[in-house]
Write a protein that holds these residues in place. Structure first.
Motif, PDB file in Angstrom:
ATOM      1  N   ASP A   2       5.221   6.075   5.191  1.00  0.00           N
ATOM      2  CA  ASP A   2       5.499   6.559   3.839  1.00  0.00           C
ATOM      3  C   ASP A   2       5.331   8.067   3.762  1.00  0.00           C
ATOM      4  O   ASP A   2       4.861   8.694   4.724  1.00  0.00           O
ATOM      5  CB  ASP A   2       4.574   5.858   2.826  1.00  0.00           C
TER       6      ASP A   2
ATOM      7  N   SER B 161      -8.622  -4.228  -4.100  1.00  0.00           N
ATOM      8  CA  SER B 161      -9.861  -4.893  -3.698  1.00  0.00           C
ATOM      9  C   SER B 161     -10.449  -4.278  -2.432  1.00  0.00           C
ATOM     10  O   SER B 161     -11.614  -4.443  -2.130  1.00  0.00           O
ATOM     11  CB  SER B 161      -9.574  -6.369  -3.442  1.00  0.00           C
ATOM     12  N   GLY B 162      -9.621  -3.578  -1.658  1.00  0.00           N
ATOM     13  CA  GLY B 162     -10.104  -3.023  -0.383  1.00  0.00           C
ATOM     14  C   GLY B 162     -10.142  -4.078   0.701  1.00  0.00           C
ATOM     15  O   GLY B 162     -10.808  -3.909   1.719  1.00  0.00           O
TER      16      GLY B 162
ATOM     17  N   LYS C 131       2.050   1.807  -3.337  1.00  0.00           N
ATOM     18  CA  LYS C 131       0.925   2.162  -4.217  1.00  0.00           C
ATOM     19  C   LYS C 131       0.507   3.614  -4.050  1.00  0.00           C
ATOM     20  O   LYS C 131       0.203   4.314  -5.003  1.00  0.00           O
ATOM     21  CB  LYS C 131      -0.278   1.260  -3.871  1.00  0.00           C
TER      22      LYS C 131
ATOM     23  N   ALA D 122     -13.230  -1.354   2.079  1.00  0.00           N
ATOM     24  CA  ALA D 122     -13.175   0.093   2.276  1.00  0.00           C
ATOM     25  C   ALA D 122     -12.100   0.664   1.375  1.00  0.00           C
ATOM     26  O   ALA D 122     -10.947   0.246   1.431  1.00  0.00           O
ATOM     27  CB  ALA D 122     -12.852   0.405   3.730  1.00  0.00           C
ATOM     28  N   ARG D 123     -12.505   1.565   0.527  1.00  0.00           N
ATOM     29  CA  ARG D 123     -11.522   2.257  -0.307  1.00  0.00           C
ATOM     30  C   ARG D 123     -11.832   3.733  -0.242  1.00  0.00           C
ATOM     31  O   ARG D 123     -13.002   4.130  -0.307  1.00  0.00           O
ATOM     32  CB  ARG D 123     -11.592   1.761  -1.751  1.00  0.00           C
ATOM     33  N   ILE D 124     -10.801   4.493  -0.093  1.00  0.00           N
ATOM     34  CA  ILE D 124     -11.021   5.929   0.006  1.00  0.00           C
ATOM     35  C   ILE D 124     -11.490   6.461  -1.340  1.00  0.00           C
ATOM     36  O   ILE D 124     -11.010   6.013  -2.395  1.00  0.00           O
ATOM     37  CB  ILE D 124      -9.715   6.630   0.451  1.00  0.00           C
TER      38      ILE D 124
ATOM     39  N   ARG E 234      -5.580   7.072  -9.551  1.00  0.00           N
ATOM     40  CA  ARG E 234      -5.301   6.508  -8.239  1.00  0.00           C
ATOM     41  C   ARG E 234      -5.319   4.978  -8.347  1.00  0.00           C
ATOM     42  O   ARG E 234      -6.211   4.405  -8.984  1.00  0.00           O
ATOM     43  CB  ARG E 234      -6.393   6.941  -7.267  1.00  0.00           C
TER      44      ARG E 234
ATOM     45  N   ASN F 283       0.835  -1.210   0.000  1.00  0.00           N
ATOM     46  CA  ASN F 283       0.000   0.000   0.000  1.00  0.00           C
ATOM     47  C   ASN F 283       0.864   1.252   0.000  1.00  0.00           C
ATOM     48  O   ASN F 283       0.565   2.222  -0.695  1.00  0.00           O
ATOM     49  CB  ASN F 283      -0.891   0.028   1.243  1.00  0.00           C
TER      50      ASN F 283
ATOM     51  N   ILE G  88     -10.769   2.314   6.962  1.00  0.00           N
ATOM     52  CA  ILE G  88      -9.973   1.560   5.976  1.00  0.00           C
ATOM     53  C   ILE G  88      -9.675   0.131   6.424  1.00  0.00           C
ATOM     54  O   ILE G  88      -9.280  -0.692   5.612  1.00  0.00           O
ATOM     55  CB  ILE G  88      -8.638   2.275   5.643  1.00  0.00           C
TER      56      ILE G  88
ATOM     57  N   GLY H 291      -7.060  -5.821   1.691  1.00  0.00           N
ATOM     58  CA  GLY H 291      -5.722  -6.002   2.271  1.00  0.00           C
ATOM     59  C   GLY H 291      -5.644  -5.646   3.747  1.00  0.00           C
ATOM     60  O   GLY H 291      -5.166  -6.440   4.563  1.00  0.00           O
ATOM     61  N   LEU H 292      -6.154  -4.462   4.108  1.00  0.00           N
ATOM     62  CA  LEU H 292      -6.023  -4.026   5.496  1.00  0.00           C
ATOM     63  C   LEU H 292      -6.917  -4.836   6.438  1.00  0.00           C
ATOM     64  O   LEU H 292      -6.537  -5.097   7.579  1.00  0.00           O
ATOM     65  CB  LEU H 292      -6.341  -2.533   5.631  1.00  0.00           C
TER      66      LEU H 292
HETATM   67  P1  ADP Z   1      -6.564  -1.935  -1.314  1.00  0.00           P
HETATM   68  O1  ADP Z   1      -6.478  -3.280  -1.945  1.00  0.00           O
HETATM   69  O2  ADP Z   1      -7.600  -1.045  -1.934  1.00  0.00           O
HETATM   70  O3  ADP Z   1      -5.258  -1.283  -1.145  1.00  0.00           O
HETATM   71  P2  ADP Z   1      -6.527  -2.034   1.542  1.00  0.00           P
HETATM   72  O4  ADP Z   1      -7.481  -2.657   2.501  1.00  0.00           O
HETATM   73  O5  ADP Z   1      -5.132  -2.470   1.589  1.00  0.00           O
HETATM   74  O6  ADP Z   1      -7.147  -2.245   0.121  1.00  0.00           O
HETATM   75  O7  ADP Z   1      -6.592  -0.454   1.747  1.00  0.00           O
HETATM   76  C1  ADP Z   1      -7.832   0.176   1.908  1.00  0.00           C
HETATM   77  C2  ADP Z   1      -7.708   1.648   1.521  1.00  0.00           C
HETATM   78  O8  ADP Z   1      -6.914   2.321   2.501  1.00  0.00           O
HETATM   79  C3  ADP Z   1      -6.996   1.873   0.247  1.00  0.00           C
HETATM   80  O9  ADP Z   1      -7.881   1.794  -0.857  1.00  0.00           O
HETATM   81  C4  ADP Z   1      -6.437   3.278   0.387  1.00  0.00           C
HETATM   82  O10 ADP Z   1      -7.443   4.201   0.057  1.00  0.00           O
HETATM   83  C5  ADP Z   1      -6.182   3.375   1.887  1.00  0.00           C
HETATM   84  N1  ADP Z   1      -4.751   3.191   2.170  1.00  0.00           N
HETATM   85  C6  ADP Z   1      -4.152   2.055   2.603  1.00  0.00           C
HETATM   86  N2  ADP Z   1      -2.816   2.257   2.797  1.00  0.00           N
HETATM   87  C7  ADP Z   1      -2.571   3.545   2.467  1.00  0.00           C
HETATM   88  C8  ADP Z   1      -1.407   4.372   2.473  1.00  0.00           C
HETATM   89  N3  ADP Z   1      -0.211   3.890   2.817  1.00  0.00           N
HETATM   90  N4  ADP Z   1      -1.549   5.665   2.102  1.00  0.00           N
HETATM   91  C9  ADP Z   1      -2.754   6.166   1.746  1.00  0.00           C
HETATM   92  N5  ADP Z   1      -3.894   5.448   1.728  1.00  0.00           N
HETATM   93  C10 ADP Z   1      -3.819   4.153   2.097  1.00  0.00           C
END
Ligand code: ADP
Length: 628
Positions: free
Chosen positions: A303, A334-335, A279, A321-323, A330, A276, A316, A337-338
């Motif tokens: 980062d 999949s939203g 990314k 959840a995706r911002i 951008r 992330n 998130i 990972g976290l």
């Molecule tokens: P994704 O597969 O969309 O990355 P995650 O669950 O990993 O799914 O992340 C969810 C959302 O959290 C991301 O879509 C992004 O908007 C936000 N996000 C995660 N890590 C970062 C980061 N290091 N900097 C900014 N936004 C982040």
């Protein structure tokens, strides 16, 4: 005190009326006609036994006055009739005032019973209210769960639909048109391949999430080197960071302790965070590192990327959840990972969080318990992981003052496959719970009721159950359950009586040992009203001596300090007279439905030798309830 003073004063006043009578003209004085009705009236008005006796005494003494001023013989009959009438009048007044006293006593008793009934009713009402709250909470949760399920299904379908439709359209074109150039054909096939790869990755992620969230993973934990986790994940991400022109820094710190967990899953968390970071960072650097913190190793990935809105920092970690898009190009994901990372970290007994400033960058942190016993804070599991029977989802937190009891209980739990943590006070337990969420808390009575209430509050908020228990080690044996029941405040007469009844306590004196005089007196009154004789003791040693001398039918013990409590238990349990007597512990608080007491059963009155097994059995039952 006030009434006694008033009665003595009236008694004196009545006696002084005799000389007043004499001075004002002796037996001829008309004052005497006022005197007896006055006594009768006062005796009735105050319903006082003393006044009544004064009246009677005066009636007897009154004829003596005739010695000083003898009446004429013709008046003698009138005088006797007068005295007899006065005597009768005083007697009747005394009788009536006695009845009034009795009635007043009955009335006072009725009022006291009414108050105790109204207290009991209030108590029941409170319980009902708590049950209602719980029911509506459960209902809300069920509704939320239903909503989450629907959302989950629609999110999954939505995520699958996009790659599926592009695969379908490209394959249809390839099937329907033979004249497509080979370069274009290859492009289409590449898209089909990459989209199917994306779908397969997504399905794996969904399955991972379901497995983690259900808590039914069967994974064995072992001791893992923290440095190895950092270097491995750094190796995986370095090419991706280089490709984007980002600097990847592995921060060197002090020597890190090993962590307890599953190596590949922990690497997966670090890789997700690093992925992330790459990314969502256009330029700058990404830092990776870890430090030891109070029994945990805290890993971080920071980062210099776009950052996250404060209101989205919690969100998130939820699945899908995706911002909202800040820019057109951008990166997409999949939203999941976290939320997968959060599941893994919590499965390991740790916590994950983010600290971020919009436009400046984000730092993700997560903790994993150390593999070895920590010196500060609390102890970690010493489970022999070479042959685990089962590793459960969340750890069990054992809170006991005595280290031997704690070790024994934890060992037994780990033998059946639980992961455990230990703490010696409620404050320590709260400290641990600030960092992670145990699946169940097994605790002994605390010394500090306020801390215990915070613990109950925490359990309520986290939906975690507390098993309340009192352990005691008798004559070098292994720890065993020590009490047959708990009596919480405010004391409820019916609860206490049914507790005594369930242990067949009949007759015989009941011993109450408590440093709190008010508490013991209230209990004594309740027991007295139910026909139990009770003896109060405010210190342990005289109570233990009394237990030796007599054979009590039950013992109630108040809130003593741990050491004093241990001495009382040792004294009681080693006496052949009181060794099998039911013991009830008085609690300094009211329990709610999140706290389940574990006590010796009535059948165990004679002897419940290996009662730690009963506790372990109860823990297993409660724990499996939590997983359902
Ligand atoms: P994704 O597969 O969309 O990355 P995650 O669950 O990993 O799914 O992340 C969810 C959302 O959290 C991301 O879509 C992004 O908007 C936000 N996000 C995660 N890590 C970062 C980061 N290091 N900097 C900014 N936004 C982040």
């Amino acid at each position: 005190m006030k009434t006694r003073f008033r009665t003595s004063f009236l008694f004196l006043a009545v006696l002084l009326l005799l000389p007043a009578c004499l001075v004002s003209g002796g037996t001829e004085s008309p004052v005497r006609f006022l005197f007896f009705p006055l006594i009768a009236f006062l005796s009735l008005y105050f319903s006082s036994r003393a006044l009544h006796l004064a009246g009677l005494a005066f009636t007897v003494l009154f004829p003596l006055m005739y010695l000083f001023t003898p009446p004429a013989p013709i008046h003698l009959t009138v005088v006797f009739a007068e005295i007899a009438a006065f005597f009768l009048c005083t007697l009747v007044a005394g009788f009536v005032s006695g009845r009034i006293r009795q009635e007043r006593f009955r009335y006072d008793n009725a009022i006291a019973t009414f108050h105790s009934l109204s207290d009991a009713l209030n108590h029941k009402n409170m319980n009902l209210q708590t049950a209602l709250d719980a029911l509506s909470e459960a209902h809300k949760k069920l509704q939320e769960f239903d909503k989450t399920k629907t959302e989950f299904v629609s999110n999954v379908s939505h995520e699958l639909r996009t790659p599926l439709s592009s695969i379908r359209s490209y394959s249809e074109i390839l099937l329907n048109y033979d004249d497509i150039e080979s370069v274009t054909q290859r492009e289409f096939l590449q898209t089909i391949n990459s989209e199917s790869e994306r779908m397969s990755r997504f399905v794996t992620e969904v399955l991972d999430l379901i497995r983690i969230e259900s808590g039914k993973q069967e994974i064995s934990f072992s001791s893992v080197r923290s440095e190895e986790l950092l270097t491995e994940s750094e190796k995986i991400i370095r090419p991706m960071a280089m490709e984007k022109g980002l600097e990847l820094v592995l921060e060197k710190t002090e020597v890190l302790p090993d962590v307890r967990g599953e190596r590949n899953q922990l690497i997966q968390v670090l890789v997700n965070l690093l992925n992330n970071a790459v990314k969502f960072t256009r330029s700058g650097s990404i830092k990776l590192g870890a430090r030891a913190r109070e029994g945990f190793v805290e890993f971080f990935v920071s980062d210099t990327g776009e950052g996250i809105f404060p209101e989205e920092q919690e969100l998130i970690f939820q699945p899908f959840a995706r911002i909202a898009e800040h820019g057109t190009n951008r990166p997409k994901g999949s939203g999941l990972g976290l939320s997968i990372s959060k599941g893994i970290v919590e499965f390991h007994g740790g916590r994950i969080w983010v600290d971020s400033e919009l436009g400046k960058g984000s730092s993700f942190f997560f903790t994993v318990p150390e593999a070895t016993k920590s010196t500060s804070g609390f102890e970690h599991s010493e489970l022999d992981m070479r042959n685990p029977v089962m590793v459960s989802y969340r750890p069990i937190l054992v809170v006991t003052h005595d280290i031997v009891s704690r070790r024994c209980l934890r060992k037994k739990l780990e033998e059946v496959g639980f992961h455990t943590l230990g703490a010696d006070t409620a404050a320590r337990a709260l400290d641990i719970m600030g960092k992670m969420r145990p699946g169940l808390i097994v605790t002994e009575l605390p010394e500090d009721w306020e801390e215990f209430e915070v613990l109950i509050q925490w359990a309520r908020e986290a939906g975690t159950r507390i098993l309340l228990t009192t352990l005691h080690i008798h004559a070098g044996e292994e720890p065993a359950l020590a009490v047959h029941g708990y009596v919480s405040k405010p004391f409820d007469k019916y609860e206490i009586l049914s507790l005594l009844e369930s242990y067949h306590v009949q007759g015989g004196p009941v011993i109450i040992i408590s440093p709190d005089r008010d508490e013991s007196r209230t209990l004594q009154v309740i027991l007295g009203a139910a026909g139990f004789d009770s003896v109060l003791f405010h210190d342990g040693s005289s109570a233990v001596a009394a237990c030796e001398a007599s054979c009590p039918s039950a013992i109630f013990i108040g809130s003593f300090r741990k050491e004093a409590l241990e001495e009382i238990f040792t004294g009681i349990k080693s006496s052949h007279r009181s060794g099998n007597v039911p013991i009830y512990q008085l609690l300094g608080t009211t329990l709610n439905r999140y706290v389940t007491p574990v006590t010796l059963s009535p059948a165990g009155r004679k002897a419940e030798p290996r009662s730690l097994y009963k506790l372990v059995g109860k823990i297993e039952k409660e724990f499996s309830k939590g997983l359902e």
